[in-house]
Design a protein around this motif. Structure first.
Motif, PDB file in Angstrom:
ATOM      1  N   ILE A   1     104.702 115.716   6.936  1.00  0.00           N
ATOM      2  CA  ILE A   1     104.066 115.580   5.624  1.00  0.00           C
ATOM      3  C   ILE A   1     102.636 115.100   5.895  1.00  0.00           C
ATOM      4  CG2 ILE A   1     104.155 114.454   3.364  1.00  0.00           C
ATOM      5  CD1 ILE A   1     106.621 116.213   3.938  1.00  0.00           C
TER       6      ILE A   1
ATOM      7  N   GLU B   1     107.047 122.210  10.767  1.00  0.00           N
ATOM      8  CA  GLU B   1     106.730 122.747   9.455  1.00  0.00           C
ATOM      9  C   GLU B   1     105.868 121.720   8.735  1.00  0.00           C
ATOM     10  OE1 GLU B   1     110.287 123.936   7.383  1.00  0.00           O
ATOM     11  OE2 GLU B   1     109.207 124.064   5.466  1.00  0.00           O
TER      12      GLU B   1
ATOM     13  N   GLN C   1     103.802 120.198   5.435  1.00  0.00           N
ATOM     14  CA  GLN C   1     103.624 120.210   3.983  1.00  0.00           C
ATOM     15  C   GLN C   1     102.451 119.294   3.641  1.00  0.00           C
ATOM     16  OE1 GLN C   1     107.034 119.309   1.475  1.00  0.00           O
ATOM     17  NE2 GLN C   1     105.698 118.833  -0.248  1.00  0.00           N
TER      18      GLN C   1
ATOM     19  N   ILE D   1     109.473 118.303  10.601  1.00  0.00           N
ATOM     20  CA  ILE D   1     108.691 118.529   9.386  1.00  0.00           C
ATOM     21  C   ILE D   1     107.617 117.446   9.332  1.00  0.00           C
ATOM     22  CG2 ILE D   1     108.759 118.617   6.844  1.00  0.00           C
ATOM     23  CD1 ILE D   1     112.073 118.924   8.087  1.00  0.00           C
TER      24      ILE D   1
ATOM     25  N   GLN E   1     114.727 118.363  -0.460  1.00  0.00           N
ATOM     26  CA  GLN E   1     113.967 119.601  -0.256  1.00  0.00           C
ATOM     27  C   GLN E   1     114.172 120.159   1.164  1.00  0.00           C
ATOM     28  OE1 GLN E   1     109.753 118.975  -0.800  1.00  0.00           O
ATOM     29  NE2 GLN E   1     109.250 120.991   0.023  1.00  0.00           N
ATOM     30  N   TYR E   2     114.320 119.268   2.156  1.00  0.00           N
ATOM     31  CA  TYR E   2     114.416 119.717   3.555  1.00  0.00           C
ATOM     32  C   TYR E   2     115.810 119.551   4.150  1.00  0.00           C
ATOM     33  CZ  TYR E   2     109.416 120.371   3.554  1.00  0.00           C
ATOM     34  OH  TYR E   2     108.160 120.818   3.279  1.00  0.00           O
TER      35      TYR E   2
END
Ligand SMILES: *Cc1c(COP(=O)(O)O)cnc(C)c1O
Length: 298
Positions: free
Chosen positions: A88, A109, A111, A86, A133-134
């Motif tokens: 950010i 992924e 964000q 993920i 959240q993840y």
């Protein structure tokens, strides 16, 4: 554990580039290691990935900007080891950069967060909410700047020949620099080149990461920032083209291009003693040139 495609090696620069100022200038080619997980990024990631795997994490989460070498290296390394990733990302991007598109193609992924939220990236409360959240990924700080990252940086020293007197490396977070200083024999001199304006503030941070006896024989320079992080001009581009013509080594515009420009000026001004044997570390990051490839033609 290793993802290496090519073994790092020392390449002697062409004599025309450093004579008569010093005995020798060479480059440690970490850039050849892997097309994406290149240069110092692999060293900073390897013990982070290992930690995540050994402790049963299924995913890693990290932070970066739209051109971040660290973000794309994390995406590719996580994929290679079967971890989800993920990212950010600072700011909102109507159009994805090449770097971000590649991150997505490695399964990362993304964000996007506002600059204000991004600046909370080390705030424990905000990190807890992101973790929740993840589904509790292993968090790697921006730039791989943690203990595992610094220990990885130590591994680079194994490639530096014994007769080298001065080692030069670019500095972003200072993680690689601190790792190298901690493993380098004390008498060898380590110089760091910071590509952002006012970057020498790091000189107060770095000692906290050094073993006390290793807090010696190092210095940072932030003179060659060319207007700030990620900024450049035609003089820098022309220098990089000429450097490639002479040495057949592609430099990146964000870090090693600026460092080698600085070293050239230091050589010409007699900064290095004439018996110096200088090793410059090529920390990779060539993917960051994607916006100026048409000007470089490597
Ligand atoms: C990230 C990066 C650096 C900076 O490394 P730090 O460990 O954050 O100081 C230097 N050179 C290149 C090419 C990089 O991508």
């Amino acid at each position: 554990m290793d993802i290496m495609v090519n073994e790092p090696h020392i390449q002697l620069l062409c004599e025309d580039w450093y004579k008569p100022y010093v005995q020798q200038v060479s480059m440690l080619r970490l850039d050849v290691l892997h097309p994406v997980i290149s240069g110092n990024k692999w060293y900073k990631l390897k013990y982070n990935i290992e930690y995540a795997l050994n402790n049963g994490y299924k995913a890693v989460l990290t932070f970066g900007g739209a051109y971040s070498n660290h973000l794309i290296a994390t995406a590719a390394a996580a994929k290679a080891y079967g971890l989800k990733s993920i990212g950010i990302v600072r700011g909102n991007y109507a159009e994805l950069t090449h770097t971000l598109q590649d991150c997505i193609s490695y399964g990362m992924e993304l964000q996007f967060v506002s600059r204000e939220d991004y600046n909370r990236k080390t705030d424990a409360v905000w990190l807890e909410s992101i973790k929740h959240q993840y589904n509790a990924p292993f968090i790697i700080p921006e730039g791989g700047a943690n203990e595992q990252g610094r220990v990885g940086g130590e591994d680079i020293v194994a490639y530096i020949p014994e007769d080298i007197t001065h080692i030069c490396v670019s500095v972003g977070t200072g993680t690689t620099f601190a790792g190298i200083r901690n493993a380098l024999p004390l008498h060898k001199i380590l110089y760091g080149y910071v590509p952002m304006k006012g970057g020498v503030y790091l000189k107060d941070e770095i000692p906290r990461w050094l073993k006390p006896e290793h807090n010696t024989n190092w210095q940072l320079f932030d003179h060659w920032h060319f207007g700030g992080f990620g900024k450049w001009d035609t003089e820098l581009v022309n220098f990089m083209k000429e450097f490639y013509t002479i040495n057949q080594i592609p430099l990146d515009i964000v870090y090693t291009g600026k460092m080698m420009f600085g070293i050239m000026e230091q050589l010409q001004s007699g900064f290095f003693p004439s018996n110096a044997r200088v090793c410059c570390i090529h920390t990779g990051g060539l993917q960051g040139n994607s916006s100026i490839v048409h000007m470089l033609q490597y």
